[in-house]
Design a protein around this motif. Structure first.
Motif, mmCIF file in Angstrom:
data_model
loop_
_atom_site.group_PDB
_atom_site.id
_atom_site.type_symbol
_atom_site.label_atom_id
_atom_site.label_comp_id
_atom_site.label_asym_id
_atom_site.label_seq_id
_atom_site.Cartn_x
_atom_site.Cartn_y
_atom_site.Cartn_z
ATOM 1 N N LYS A 8 66.836 28.382 37.753
ATOM 2 C CA LYS A 8 66.447 29.285 38.839
ATOM 3 C C LYS A 8 66.463 28.555 40.182
ATOM 4 O O LYS A 8 66.934 29.093 41.189
ATOM 5 C CB LYS A 8 65.047 29.851 38.583
ATOM 6 C CG LYS A 8 64.975 30.920 37.509
ATOM 7 C CD LYS A 8 63.545 31.452 37.401
ATOM 8 C CE LYS A 8 63.438 32.578 36.398
ATOM 9 N NZ LYS A 8 62.044 33.085 36.295
ATOM 10 N N GLU A 9 65.947 27.318 40.193
ATOM 11 C CA GLU A 9 65.908 26.543 41.433
ATOM 12 C C GLU A 9 67.313 26.206 41.925
ATOM 13 O O GLU A 9 67.596 26.241 43.128
ATOM 14 C CB GLU A 9 65.092 25.267 41.209
ATOM 15 C CG GLU A 9 63.612 25.531 40.981
ATOM 16 C CD GLU A 9 62.864 24.304 40.484
ATOM 17 O OE1 GLU A 9 63.530 23.335 40.039
ATOM 18 O OE2 GLU A 9 61.623 24.314 40.526
ATOM 19 N N ILE A 10 68.204 25.879 41.003
ATOM 20 C CA ILE A 10 69.595 25.601 41.380
ATOM 21 C C ILE A 10 70.233 26.850 41.961
ATOM 22 O O ILE A 10 70.933 26.794 42.985
ATOM 23 C CB ILE A 10 70.382 25.081 40.157
ATOM 24 C CG1 ILE A 10 69.903 23.678 39.773
ATOM 25 C CG2 ILE A 10 71.888 25.071 40.443
ATOM 26 C CD1 ILE A 10 70.457 23.172 38.454
ATOM 27 N N ILE A 64 61.930 25.052 46.714
ATOM 28 C CA ILE A 64 63.033 25.443 47.590
ATOM 29 C C ILE A 64 62.940 26.928 47.859
ATOM 30 O O ILE A 64 62.874 27.736 46.948
ATOM 31 C CB ILE A 64 64.385 25.106 46.958
ATOM 32 C CG1 ILE A 64 64.487 23.587 46.759
ATOM 33 C CG2 ILE A 64 65.534 25.596 47.808
ATOM 34 C CD1 ILE A 64 65.683 23.184 45.947
ATOM 35 N N GLN A 65 62.926 27.301 49.109
ATOM 36 C CA GLN A 65 62.837 28.705 49.492
ATOM 37 C C GLN A 65 64.222 29.237 49.829
ATOM 38 O O GLN A 65 64.923 28.678 50.660
ATOM 39 C CB GLN A 65 61.892 28.870 50.694
ATOM 40 C CG GLN A 65 60.458 28.425 50.414
ATOM 41 C CD GLN A 65 59.810 29.249 49.323
ATOM 42 O OE1 GLN A 65 59.978 30.464 49.271
ATOM 43 N NE2 GLN A 65 59.064 28.586 48.451
ATOM 44 N N SER A 66 64.605 30.317 49.200
ATOM 45 C CA SER A 66 65.898 30.921 49.477
ATOM 46 C C SER A 66 65.829 31.744 50.749
ATOM 47 O O SER A 66 64.823 32.375 51.050
ATOM 48 C CB SER A 66 66.320 31.820 48.314
ATOM 49 O OG SER A 66 67.462 32.551 48.649
ATOM 50 N N THR A 67 66.910 31.707 51.509
ATOM 51 C CA THR A 67 66.977 32.534 52.725
ATOM 52 C C THR A 67 67.639 33.868 52.439
ATOM 53 O O THR A 67 67.869 34.656 53.339
ATOM 54 C CB THR A 67 67.782 31.795 53.808
ATOM 55 O OG1 THR A 67 69.094 31.528 53.300
ATOM 56 C CG2 THR A 67 67.115 30.489 54.176
ATOM 57 N N ILE A 68 67.974 34.120 51.174
ATOM 58 C CA ILE A 68 68.633 35.362 50.775
ATOM 59 C C ILE A 68 67.595 36.323 50.217
ATOM 60 O O ILE A 68 66.699 35.934 49.475
ATOM 61 C CB ILE A 68 69.720 35.082 49.715
ATOM 62 C CG1 ILE A 68 70.669 33.983 50.210
ATOM 63 C CG2 ILE A 68 70.479 36.338 49.361
ATOM 64 C CD1 ILE A 68 71.408 34.313 51.478
ATOM 65 N N ASP A 69 67.710 37.596 50.573
ATOM 66 C CA ASP A 69 66.717 38.577 50.148
ATOM 67 C C ASP A 69 66.844 38.943 48.676
ATOM 68 O O ASP A 69 65.866 39.297 48.032
ATOM 69 C CB ASP A 69 66.836 39.861 50.983
ATOM 70 C CG ASP A 69 66.441 39.618 52.439
ATOM 71 O OD1 ASP A 69 65.635 38.707 52.678
ATOM 72 O OD2 ASP A 69 66.955 40.335 53.309
ATOM 73 N N LEU A 122 69.246 17.701 40.021
ATOM 74 C CA LEU A 122 68.019 17.912 40.788
ATOM 75 C C LEU A 122 68.271 18.852 41.968
ATOM 76 O O LEU A 122 69.014 18.504 42.897
ATOM 77 C CB LEU A 122 67.487 16.578 41.306
ATOM 78 C CG LEU A 122 66.699 15.724 40.304
ATOM 79 C CD1 LEU A 122 66.547 14.302 40.823
ATOM 80 C CD2 LEU A 122 65.337 16.345 40.049
ATOM 81 N N PRO A 123 67.667 20.025 41.981
ATOM 82 C CA PRO A 123 67.864 20.948 43.114
ATOM 83 C C PRO A 123 67.413 20.355 44.437
ATOM 84 O O PRO A 123 68.013 20.637 45.480
ATOM 85 C CB PRO A 123 67.002 22.162 42.735
ATOM 86 C CG PRO A 123 66.816 22.068 41.272
ATOM 87 C CD PRO A 123 66.822 20.606 40.940
#
Length: 542
Positions: free
Chosen positions: A286-288, A9-14, A241-242
């Protein structure tokens, strides 16, 4: 449950998930206190974690959460009476304003509390070499202590007493070191009350919250009468599950949820999850958190079992696990909390003394950003007001005056080892007595619960018998044989969706080891009777 699956999962937050160094150590508490101003610990004294924590240099400030607070929470004003009490700290002020009863009419002169003082903790040691701590009415005035009945039996602030809040704030920094500046703690009357207040702050009728597909039943039963739906996120052996969390939020369809808007509040129990016993790994947490950043979720991290994390179960004849070599090693061995990776201030962590000291004390605390704590206090002021004064005094005498932070960690290490023995005992009993043709399980890594899956489709009348009917038959067969277990369906987040799997929850917390063995044996007999299986032999796995 399926084995853990890594997600991408890619975060869109910097903002990155980061761990900041320079937090408080057990050995550093005394030095910090020596440089702090003298504590103002009188009646209803104002207290804030800012008085007791480190400066947080280099850490960001928390995000604002105005867009998440509901109208009820945003409309609450500070208590006029509670605010006026703060003026009592001014020299020479005579109180004719607040309704504080005079301590001369408290018909209790002192309370004696006998507590454990040894490094090796046993019930017998409390009876024999335990130390008696006396709580007098005027210990502060008589310079016998910094907390007494004169203060503890009167009204207090919603944050809790300064004396206990200092210990809790230091403990939180030692264990979690939240990676943003403006975090604070606030005491409460236990995590159930905290959860109720949090719901009242964040959600509104017609909305949804996210939680594990099997969740703490009280958490769901609290929010449903508020007109809020629970949406279950699929789980595996590591808990939530994320990937499924991301799927639900990325494909949210209001029409499928009574026109509810996309949910933004996640309730989770990361360690020893109730009821499944699952524990989220560091990677999973971390993924969550990244998923929460991506969808701007706010997280309620309910962690009563955090310190009951265990070594893996390795069989009935495994040697005892040695205690950690140091306090630092113990802390390092714990799976880091969501709070410890929260750079945004998007986590409210719920902690409690219920599972590690005693539930009847009804004392816990939350940790969150300054903004959220301020709103939480406004709610508390008009309902629970403050945690019980006598309970705080008892904890103060035990944790502050007797153990200190070092002794408290020794106690946590001790009970962790004790619960590990209990976990091993129930797992061995399951291996010995349960029919593995129909029963399977994953040994829990934390907590108090053991989650057993039943292959209900092997029932001889599966064509004519539904899963709920089969579950009920097993439950009553076990009761008839003298073993009470909990139905898995009681913990379904979505009550209108029974799912395809059947589970039963057992606990290894309360009953003695021999009674746990006997109860599992009786449950095994019930399963064999319901599924028409042969009687067990004496060997493991039969």
């Amino acid at each position: 449950m399926a084995p853990p699956i890594a997600t991408d999962i890619q975060s869109t937050i910097d903002t990155e998930i980061a761990t900041f160094s320079g937090g408080l150590s057990v050995n550093g508490v005394a030095a910090r206190r020596s440089m702090a101003p003298k504590m103002a610990g009188g009646i209803a004294a104002h207290a804030s974690s800012d008085m007791f924590k480190g400066p947080g240099r280099g850490k960001p400030k928390a995000k604002r959460w105005d867009h998440k607070l509901n109208e009820e929470s945003k409309s609450r004003k500070p208590s006029s009476l509670k605010g006026a009490i703060t003026y009592l700290k001014n020299p020479g002020v005579i109180n004719l304003g607040g309704g504080l009863p005079s301590s001369q009419y408290f018909p209790i002169e002192y309370i004696d509390v006998k507590v454990l003082s040894a490094l090796h903790f046993t019930e017998q040691e409390t009876k024999e070499p335990g130390v008696v701590k006396r709580i007098g009415k005027y210990d502060i005035e008589e310079e016998k202590g910094i907390y007494d009945l004169h203060v503890g039996l009167n009204y207090g602030q919603a944050t809790g007493s300064a004396q206990m809040l200092r210990f809790i704030t230091e403990h939180t920094e030692i264990i979690h070191n939240p990676p943003y500046q403006d975090w604070q703690c606030c005491m409460n009357v236990g995590s159930t009350s905290s959860l109720d207040l949090a719901y009242r702050m964040f959600v509104a009728r017609g909305e949804c919250i996210l939680t594990e597909e099997y969740t703490f039943s009280t958490a769901a039963e609290t929010v449903r009468p508020m007109g809020v739906q629970c949406v279950g996120v699929k789980m595996d052996e590591e808990g939530l599950l994320p990937s499924d969390l991301d799927r639900i939020l990325s494909n949210w369809d209001p029409s499928a949820h009574k026109n509810a808007p996309k949910p933004w509040l996640l309730y989770t129990v990361p360690s020893g999850q109730n009821p499944t016993g699952a524990t989220q790994s560091h990677k999973r947490r971390k993924e969550i958190y990244l998923t929460a950043q991506k969808h701007d979720l706010y997280i309620l991290e309910d962690e009563p079992y955090f310190f009951l994390q265990m070594q893996p179960y390795t069989g009935p004849n495994a040697p005892d696990v040695p205690p950690p070599a140091s306090h630092e090693a113990f802390i390092k061995a714990l799976v880091p909390s969501l709070l410890s990776m929260d750079v945004d201030g998007r986590v409210m962590r719920l902690d409690s003394f219920s599972k590690v000291i005693a539930p009847g004390l009804r004392v816990g605390w939350i940790t969150a950003s300054e903004q959220i704590i301020e709103r939480f206090v406004r709610h508390s002021e008009v309902c629970t007001q403050n945690p019980s004064g006598p309970s705080q005094l008892i904890l103060f005498k035990l944790l502050e005056e007797t153990w200190g932070h070092s002794g408290y960690l020794d106690w946590l290490i001790s009970i962790r080892l004790e619960y590990t023995k209990r976990r091993d005992n129930i797992c061995y009993a399951c291996e010995k007595y349960l029919p593995q043709e129909v029963a399977s399980w994953t040994p829990p890594m934390a907590g108090m619960f053991h989650w057993i899956k039943i292959d209900w489709q092997r029932h001889p009348s599966k064509e004519s018998k539904s899963m709920p009917d089969t579950e009920d038959e097993i439950f009553h067969a076990s009761i008839d044989r003298g073993a009470l277990i909990s139905k898995g369906s009681w913990f379904r987040a979505e009550t209108d969706n029974p799912g395809n799997d059947m589970f039963f929850r057992t606990t290894f917390a309360a009953a003695p080891a021999d009674k746990v063995q006997e109860a599992i044996k009786r449950f095994g007999e019930a399963l064999r009777a319901v599924f028409h299986l042969e009687k067990a032999t004496n060997g493991p796995g039969h």
